[in-house]
Design a protein around this motif. Structure first.
Motif, mmCIF file in Angstrom:
data_model
loop_
_atom_site.group_PDB
_atom_site.id
_atom_site.type_symbol
_atom_site.label_atom_id
_atom_site.label_comp_id
_atom_site.label_asym_id
_atom_site.label_seq_id
_atom_site.Cartn_x
_atom_site.Cartn_y
_atom_site.Cartn_z
ATOM 1 N N LEU A 63 -2.634 -3.831 1.218
ATOM 2 C CA LEU A 63 -2.439 -2.984 -0.231
ATOM 3 C C LEU A 63 -1.088 -2.798 -0.879
ATOM 4 N N GLY A 64 0.161 -2.800 0.125
ATOM 5 C CA GLY A 64 1.500 -2.640 -0.287
ATOM 6 C C GLY A 64 1.773 -3.597 -1.304
ATOM 7 N N ALA A 65 1.327 -4.773 -0.783
ATOM 8 C CA ALA A 65 1.802 -5.870 -1.895
ATOM 9 C C ALA A 65 1.273 -5.911 -2.946
ATOM 10 N N GLN A 99 0.962 -11.858 -1.493
ATOM 11 C CA GLN A 99 1.745 -12.066 -2.572
ATOM 12 C C GLN A 99 0.826 -12.685 -3.789
ATOM 13 N N LEU A 100 -0.020 -13.764 -3.394
ATOM 14 C CA LEU A 100 -0.911 -14.571 -4.316
ATOM 15 C C LEU A 100 -1.967 -13.305 -4.539
ATOM 16 N N VAL A 101 -2.474 -12.675 -3.880
ATOM 17 C CA VAL A 101 -3.588 -11.583 -4.083
ATOM 18 C C VAL A 101 -2.857 -10.712 -5.080
ATOM 19 N N ALA A 102 -1.644 -10.080 -4.906
ATOM 20 C CA ALA A 102 -1.101 -9.065 -5.771
ATOM 21 C C ALA A 102 -0.926 -9.751 -6.992
ATOM 22 N N ALA A 103 -0.508 -11.027 -7.123
ATOM 23 C CA ALA A 103 -0.281 -11.861 -8.587
ATOM 24 C C ALA A 103 -1.451 -11.775 -9.271
ATOM 25 N N LYS A 104 -2.644 -12.304 -8.499
ATOM 26 C CA LYS A 104 -3.883 -12.055 -9.311
ATOM 27 C C LYS A 104 -4.247 -10.816 -9.760
ATOM 28 N N LEU A 109 2.086 -3.967 -8.851
ATOM 29 C CA LEU A 109 1.587 -3.055 -9.940
ATOM 30 C C LEU A 109 2.350 -1.806 -10.167
ATOM 31 N N GLY A 110 2.944 -1.326 -9.268
ATOM 32 C CA GLY A 110 3.807 0.109 -9.535
ATOM 33 C C GLY A 110 2.890 1.070 -9.796
ATOM 34 N N GLN A 111 2.877 2.061 -10.684
ATOM 35 C CA GLN A 111 2.138 3.116 -11.137
ATOM 36 C C GLN A 111 0.585 2.543 -11.637
ATOM 37 N N ARG A 112 0.677 1.384 -12.093
ATOM 38 C CA ARG A 112 -0.815 0.909 -12.589
ATOM 39 C C ARG A 112 -1.617 0.414 -11.231
ATOM 40 N N ILE A 113 -1.307 0.946 -10.163
ATOM 41 C CA ILE A 113 -2.242 0.755 -8.960
ATOM 42 C C ILE A 113 -3.366 1.419 -9.144
ATOM 43 N N SER A 114 -2.943 2.854 -10.016
ATOM 44 C CA SER A 114 -4.101 3.766 -10.002
ATOM 45 C C SER A 114 -5.323 3.109 -10.967
ATOM 46 N N GLU A 115 -4.996 1.992 -11.579
ATOM 47 C CA GLU A 115 -6.187 1.315 -12.435
ATOM 48 C C GLU A 115 -6.883 0.357 -11.574
ATOM 49 N N VAL A 116 -6.852 0.123 -10.360
ATOM 50 C CA VAL A 116 -7.515 -0.766 -9.669
ATOM 51 C C VAL A 116 -8.606 -0.092 -8.980
ATOM 52 N N VAL A 117 -9.597 -1.158 -8.411
ATOM 53 C CA VAL A 117 -10.650 -0.493 -7.491
ATOM 54 C C VAL A 117 -10.087 -1.022 -5.944
ATOM 55 N N VAL A 118 -9.978 -0.232 -5.000
ATOM 56 C CA VAL A 118 -9.612 -1.033 -3.887
ATOM 57 C C VAL A 118 -11.105 -1.344 -2.890
ATOM 58 N N ALA A 119 -11.175 -2.128 -2.123
ATOM 59 C CA ALA A 119 -12.211 -2.497 -1.194
ATOM 60 C C ALA A 119 -12.001 -2.586 0.216
ATOM 61 N N LEU A 141 -1.863 5.166 -1.666
ATOM 62 C CA LEU A 141 -2.043 5.157 -2.966
ATOM 63 C C LEU A 141 -1.329 6.341 -3.691
ATOM 64 N N GLN A 142 -1.545 7.541 -2.853
ATOM 65 C CA GLN A 142 -1.040 8.643 -3.493
ATOM 66 C C GLN A 142 0.737 8.690 -3.453
ATOM 67 N N ALA A 143 0.991 8.100 -2.339
ATOM 68 C CA ALA A 143 2.737 7.949 -2.384
ATOM 69 C C ALA A 143 2.972 7.048 -3.414
ATOM 70 N N ALA A 144 2.357 6.096 -4.091
ATOM 71 C CA ALA A 144 2.713 5.238 -4.917
ATOM 72 C C ALA A 144 2.461 5.679 -6.424
ATOM 73 N N SER A 145 1.489 6.663 -6.711
ATOM 74 C CA SER A 145 1.092 6.915 -8.079
ATOM 75 C C SER A 145 0.665 8.036 -8.100
ATOM 76 N N VAL A 146 0.825 8.814 -9.065
ATOM 77 C CA VAL A 146 0.281 10.105 -9.415
ATOM 78 C C VAL A 146 -0.969 10.216 -9.740
ATOM 79 N N ALA A 147 -1.560 9.231 -10.357
ATOM 80 C CA ALA A 147 -2.911 9.306 -10.457
ATOM 81 C C ALA A 147 -3.915 8.609 -9.552
#
Ligand code: PGA
Length: 246
Positions: free
Chosen positions: A147-149, A107-112, A154-164, A193-199
Protein backbone atom coordinates in the motif's frame (compact mmCIF):
# COMPACT_ATOMS: atom_id res chain seq x y z
CA UNK A 1 -17.46 7.48 9.21
CA UNK A 2 -20.32 5.82 7.35
CA UNK A 3 -19.06 4.18 4.16
CA UNK A 4 -21.41 2.63 1.62
CA UNK A 5 -20.52 -1.01 1.13
CA UNK A 6 -19.07 -2.08 -2.21
CA UNK A 7 -19.09 -5.59 -3.66
CA UNK A 8 -17.05 -6.29 -6.78
CA UNK A 9 -17.13 -9.47 -8.83
CA UNK A 10 -13.78 -10.41 -10.34
CA UNK A 11 -14.56 -12.89 -13.10
CA UNK A 12 -10.88 -13.53 -13.87
CA UNK A 13 -10.33 -15.44 -17.16
CA UNK A 14 -13.82 -16.92 -17.20
CA UNK A 15 -16.79 -16.41 -19.46
CA UNK A 16 -17.97 -16.28 -23.03
CA UNK A 17 -20.40 -14.05 -24.89
CA UNK A 18 -23.15 -16.48 -23.92
CA UNK A 19 -22.20 -16.49 -20.25
CA UNK A 20 -21.99 -12.68 -20.11
CA UNK A 21 -25.45 -12.53 -21.68
CA UNK A 22 -27.04 -14.97 -19.23
CA UNK A 23 -25.19 -13.96 -16.05
CA UNK A 24 -25.72 -10.24 -16.54
CA UNK A 25 -29.39 -10.81 -17.34
CA UNK A 26 -29.82 -12.88 -14.18
CA UNK A 27 -28.08 -10.22 -12.11
CA UNK A 28 -30.25 -7.47 -13.53
CA UNK A 29 -33.31 -9.46 -12.57
CA UNK A 30 -32.00 -9.93 -9.00
CA UNK A 31 -31.03 -6.27 -8.34
CA UNK A 32 -31.16 -3.55 -7.19
CA UNK A 33 -29.01 -3.89 -4.08
CA UNK A 34 -28.49 -1.75 -0.98
CA UNK A 35 -24.73 -1.55 -1.68
CA UNK A 36 -22.65 -0.39 -4.63
CA UNK A 37 -22.07 -3.36 -6.93
CA UNK A 38 -19.70 -3.86 -9.85
CA UNK A 39 -18.55 -6.68 -12.08
CA UNK A 40 -15.14 -7.01 -13.70
CA UNK A 41 -15.37 -9.39 -16.66
CA UNK A 42 -12.48 -10.12 -19.01
CA UNK A 43 -11.83 -6.87 -20.89
CA UNK A 44 -12.99 -8.22 -24.23
CA UNK A 45 -16.54 -8.39 -22.83
CA UNK A 46 -16.62 -4.84 -21.49
CA UNK A 47 -18.44 -3.54 -24.58
CA UNK A 48 -21.09 -6.21 -24.15
CA UNK A 49 -21.46 -5.29 -20.47
CA UNK A 50 -21.69 -1.61 -21.33
CA UNK A 51 -24.58 -2.30 -23.70
CA UNK A 52 -26.41 -4.42 -21.17
CA UNK A 53 -25.74 -2.33 -18.08
CA UNK A 54 -25.84 1.26 -19.29
CA UNK A 55 -29.34 1.84 -17.88
CA UNK A 56 -28.74 -0.05 -14.61
CA UNK A 57 -27.08 0.80 -11.32
CA UNK A 58 -24.72 -2.16 -11.69
CA UNK A 59 -21.26 -0.78 -12.53
CA UNK A 60 -18.49 -2.53 -14.44
CA UNK A 61 -14.74 -2.39 -14.52
CA UNK A 62 -11.59 -4.07 -15.79
CA UNK A 63 -9.20 -6.51 -14.14
CA UNK A 64 -6.03 -4.72 -15.17
CA UNK A 65 -4.79 -1.66 -17.06
CA UNK A 66 -1.59 -0.56 -18.72
CA UNK A 67 0.70 1.72 -16.73
CA UNK A 68 1.38 3.58 -20.00
CA UNK A 69 -0.39 6.82 -20.59
CA UNK A 70 -2.00 7.75 -23.88
CA UNK A 71 -1.45 5.37 -26.77
CA UNK A 72 1.47 3.87 -28.64
CA UNK A 73 3.47 0.79 -29.53
CA UNK A 74 2.61 -1.38 -26.52
CA UNK A 75 1.35 -4.65 -27.98
CA UNK A 76 -1.36 -6.32 -25.96
CA UNK A 77 -1.88 -3.43 -23.58
CA UNK A 78 -5.17 -1.68 -22.81
CA UNK A 79 -5.02 1.95 -21.75
CA UNK A 80 -7.04 3.61 -19.00
CA UNK A 81 -8.74 5.88 -21.52
CA UNK A 82 -9.87 2.84 -23.52
CA UNK A 83 -11.46 1.41 -20.38
CA UNK A 84 -13.03 4.77 -19.69
CA UNK A 85 -14.44 4.88 -23.21
CA UNK A 86 -16.25 1.62 -22.49
CA UNK A 87 -17.86 3.10 -19.40
CA UNK A 88 -15.72 1.39 -16.77
CA UNK A 89 -15.97 2.91 -13.31
CA UNK A 90 -13.35 0.69 -11.67
CA UNK A 91 -10.15 -1.12 -12.50
CA UNK A 92 -8.46 -3.74 -10.35
CA UNK A 93 -4.71 -3.20 -10.01
CA UNK A 94 -2.13 -5.41 -8.34
CA UNK A 95 -4.25 -8.53 -7.98
CA UNK A 96 -2.02 -11.24 -6.52
CA UNK A 97 -2.37 -13.26 -9.74
CA UNK A 98 -0.94 -10.31 -11.68
CA UNK A 99 1.84 -9.90 -9.11
CA UNK A 100 2.80 -13.59 -9.12
CA UNK A 101 2.16 -14.74 -12.71
CA UNK A 102 3.14 -11.51 -14.42
CA UNK A 103 5.84 -10.30 -12.07
CA UNK A 104 4.12 -7.01 -11.28
CA UNK A 105 6.12 -5.00 -8.76
CA UNK A 106 4.75 -2.62 -6.13
CA UNK A 107 6.01 0.25 -8.28
CA UNK A 108 4.25 -0.98 -11.42
CA UNK A 109 1.01 -1.43 -9.48
CA UNK A 110 1.36 2.11 -8.13
CA UNK A 111 1.96 3.45 -11.66
CA UNK A 112 -1.19 1.68 -12.85
CA UNK A 113 -3.22 3.18 -10.01
CA UNK A 114 -1.92 6.63 -10.89
CA UNK A 115 -2.77 6.33 -14.58
CA UNK A 116 -6.22 4.93 -13.79
CA UNK A 117 -7.00 7.78 -11.43
CA UNK A 118 -5.78 10.35 -13.94
CA UNK A 119 -8.32 9.00 -16.46
CA UNK A 120 -11.19 9.13 -13.99
CA UNK A 121 -11.25 5.44 -13.09
CA UNK A 122 -11.36 4.22 -9.51
CA UNK A 123 -8.42 1.85 -8.94
CA UNK A 124 -9.13 -1.13 -6.70
CA UNK A 125 -5.67 -1.66 -5.22
CA UNK A 126 -5.09 -5.23 -4.07
CA UNK A 127 -2.69 -6.12 -1.29
CA UNK A 128 -2.12 -9.36 0.56
CA UNK A 129 0.44 -11.73 2.00
CA UNK A 130 1.29 -15.30 0.99
CA UNK A 131 0.96 -18.19 3.39
CA UNK A 132 4.74 -18.25 3.96
CA UNK A 133 4.74 -14.53 4.72
CA UNK A 134 1.88 -14.95 7.21
CA UNK A 135 3.64 -17.84 8.91
CA UNK A 136 6.80 -15.78 9.14
CA UNK A 137 4.84 -13.01 10.90
CA UNK A 138 5.30 -10.64 7.96
CA UNK A 139 1.66 -9.97 7.08
CA UNK A 140 1.65 -6.39 8.28
CA UNK A 141 5.00 -5.52 6.76
CA UNK A 142 4.01 -6.93 3.37
CA UNK A 143 0.66 -5.17 3.03
CA UNK A 144 2.14 -1.93 4.38
CA UNK A 145 4.89 -2.06 1.76
CA UNK A 146 2.38 -2.79 -1.03
CA UNK A 147 0.00 0.00 0.00
CA UNK A 148 2.90 2.32 0.78
CA UNK A 149 4.09 2.25 -2.83
CA UNK A 150 0.65 3.42 -3.98
CA UNK A 151 0.51 6.12 -1.30
CA UNK A 152 3.93 7.37 -2.43
CA UNK A 153 2.66 7.65 -6.01
CA UNK A 154 -0.76 9.15 -5.26
CA UNK A 155 -0.20 11.34 -2.19
CA UNK A 156 -3.46 12.87 -0.91
CA UNK A 157 -5.33 11.28 -3.82
CA UNK A 158 -4.98 7.93 -2.07
CA UNK A 159 -8.37 8.79 -0.55
CA UNK A 160 -9.94 8.26 -4.02
CA UNK A 161 -9.00 4.60 -4.37
CA UNK A 162 -10.60 1.42 -3.13
CA UNK A 163 -8.25 -0.96 -1.30
CA UNK A 164 -8.78 -4.73 -1.34
CA UNK A 165 -7.08 -6.91 1.25
CA UNK A 166 -6.78 -10.39 -0.21
CA UNK A 167 -4.59 -12.86 1.66
CA UNK A 168 -3.04 -14.90 -1.17
CA UNK A 169 -3.56 -18.14 0.76
CA UNK A 170 -7.31 -17.45 0.87
CA UNK A 171 -7.82 -16.85 -2.85
CA UNK A 172 -9.68 -19.68 -4.54
CA UNK A 173 -8.72 -22.10 -1.77
CA UNK A 174 -11.89 -22.19 0.31
CA UNK A 175 -9.82 -20.86 3.24
CA UNK A 176 -10.84 -17.46 4.57
CA UNK A 177 -9.25 -15.18 7.08
CA UNK A 178 -11.49 -15.11 10.16
CA UNK A 179 -13.46 -11.88 10.52
CA UNK A 180 -11.13 -10.91 13.39
CA UNK A 181 -7.95 -11.69 11.43
CA UNK A 182 -9.22 -9.69 8.48
CA UNK A 183 -10.39 -6.78 10.64
CA UNK A 184 -6.96 -6.60 12.31
CA UNK A 185 -5.28 -6.11 8.93
CA UNK A 186 -7.96 -3.70 7.71
CA UNK A 187 -7.57 -1.56 10.83
CA UNK A 188 -3.81 -1.31 10.23
CA UNK A 189 -4.40 -0.41 6.58
CA UNK A 190 -6.86 2.25 7.72
CA UNK A 191 -4.26 3.81 10.04
CA UNK A 192 -1.72 3.79 7.26
CA UNK A 193 -4.22 5.59 5.01
CA UNK A 194 -5.04 8.05 7.78
CA UNK A 195 -1.39 8.95 8.18
CA UNK A 196 -1.28 9.73 4.45
CA UNK A 197 -4.54 11.54 3.81
CA UNK A 198 -7.02 13.59 5.79
CA UNK A 199 -9.85 12.00 3.79
CA UNK A 200 -8.78 8.40 4.52
CA UNK A 201 -12.00 7.75 6.42
CA UNK A 202 -13.88 7.58 3.13
CA UNK A 203 -11.67 4.86 1.60
CA UNK A 204 -13.46 1.57 1.22
CA UNK A 205 -11.33 -1.41 2.20
CA UNK A 206 -12.71 -4.63 0.71
CA UNK A 207 -11.89 -8.12 1.86
CA UNK A 208 -11.29 -10.84 -0.73
CA UNK A 209 -10.44 -14.52 -0.65
CA UNK A 210 -13.07 -17.27 -0.71
CA UNK A 211 -15.91 -14.95 0.25
CA UNK A 212 -19.22 -16.82 0.04
CA UNK A 213 -22.79 -16.15 1.07
CA UNK A 214 -22.13 -18.12 4.26
CA UNK A 215 -19.21 -16.03 5.52
CA UNK A 216 -19.93 -12.62 3.96
CA UNK A 217 -22.28 -11.30 6.66
CA UNK A 218 -19.81 -11.81 9.47
CA UNK A 219 -16.90 -10.41 7.46
CA UNK A 220 -18.82 -7.34 6.27
CA UNK A 221 -19.98 -6.64 9.84
CA UNK A 222 -16.41 -5.71 10.88
CA UNK A 223 -15.75 -2.03 11.46
CA UNK A 224 -13.18 -1.62 8.69
CA UNK A 225 -14.46 -4.16 6.17
CA UNK A 226 -16.44 -2.19 3.63
CA UNK A 227 -17.44 -4.98 1.27
CA UNK A 228 -15.76 -7.65 -0.79
CA UNK A 229 -13.83 -8.57 -3.90
CA UNK A 230 -15.39 -11.82 -5.03
CA UNK A 231 -13.86 -14.38 -7.40
CA UNK A 232 -15.47 -17.79 -7.78
CA UNK A 233 -18.78 -16.87 -6.18
CA UNK A 234 -19.20 -13.96 -8.61
CA UNK A 235 -19.79 -16.41 -11.46
CA UNK A 236 -23.10 -17.64 -10.06
CA UNK A 237 -25.85 -15.03 -10.01
CA UNK A 238 -27.61 -16.36 -6.90
CA UNK A 239 -24.40 -16.65 -4.89
CA UNK A 240 -23.23 -13.20 -5.93
CA UNK A 241 -26.63 -11.72 -5.16
CA UNK A 242 -26.59 -13.25 -1.67
CA UNK A 243 -23.15 -11.72 -1.01
CA UNK A 244 -24.36 -8.35 -2.32
CA UNK A 245 -27.12 -8.45 0.29
CA UNK A 246 -24.90 -9.61 3.19
P1 PGA B 1 -12.00 -16.07 -4.71
O1 PGA B 1 -11.13 -14.96 -5.45
O2 PGA B 1 -13.25 -15.39 -4.19
O3 PGA B 1 -12.32 -17.09 -5.78
O4 PGA B 1 -11.17 -16.62 -3.62
C1 PGA B 1 -11.04 -13.65 -4.95
C2 PGA B 1 -10.13 -12.84 -5.82
O5 PGA B 1 -9.11 -13.36 -6.30
O6 PGA B 1 -10.38 -11.63 -6.06
Amino acid sequence: MQRKKLVVGNWKMNGSKALVQSLVQELLALGPWPSDIAICPPAIYLGQCEQMLAQSDLAWGAQDVSAREGSGAFTGELSANMLKEFGCRYVIVGHSERRSYHGESDQLVAAKALVALAQGLVPIVCVGETRAEREAGQTQAVVERQLGAVIDALGQRISEVVVAYEPVWAIGTGLTASPEEAQAVHAKLRSQLQAASVAAGQVRILYGGSVKAENATELFAQADIDGGLIGGAALKAKDFDAICRA
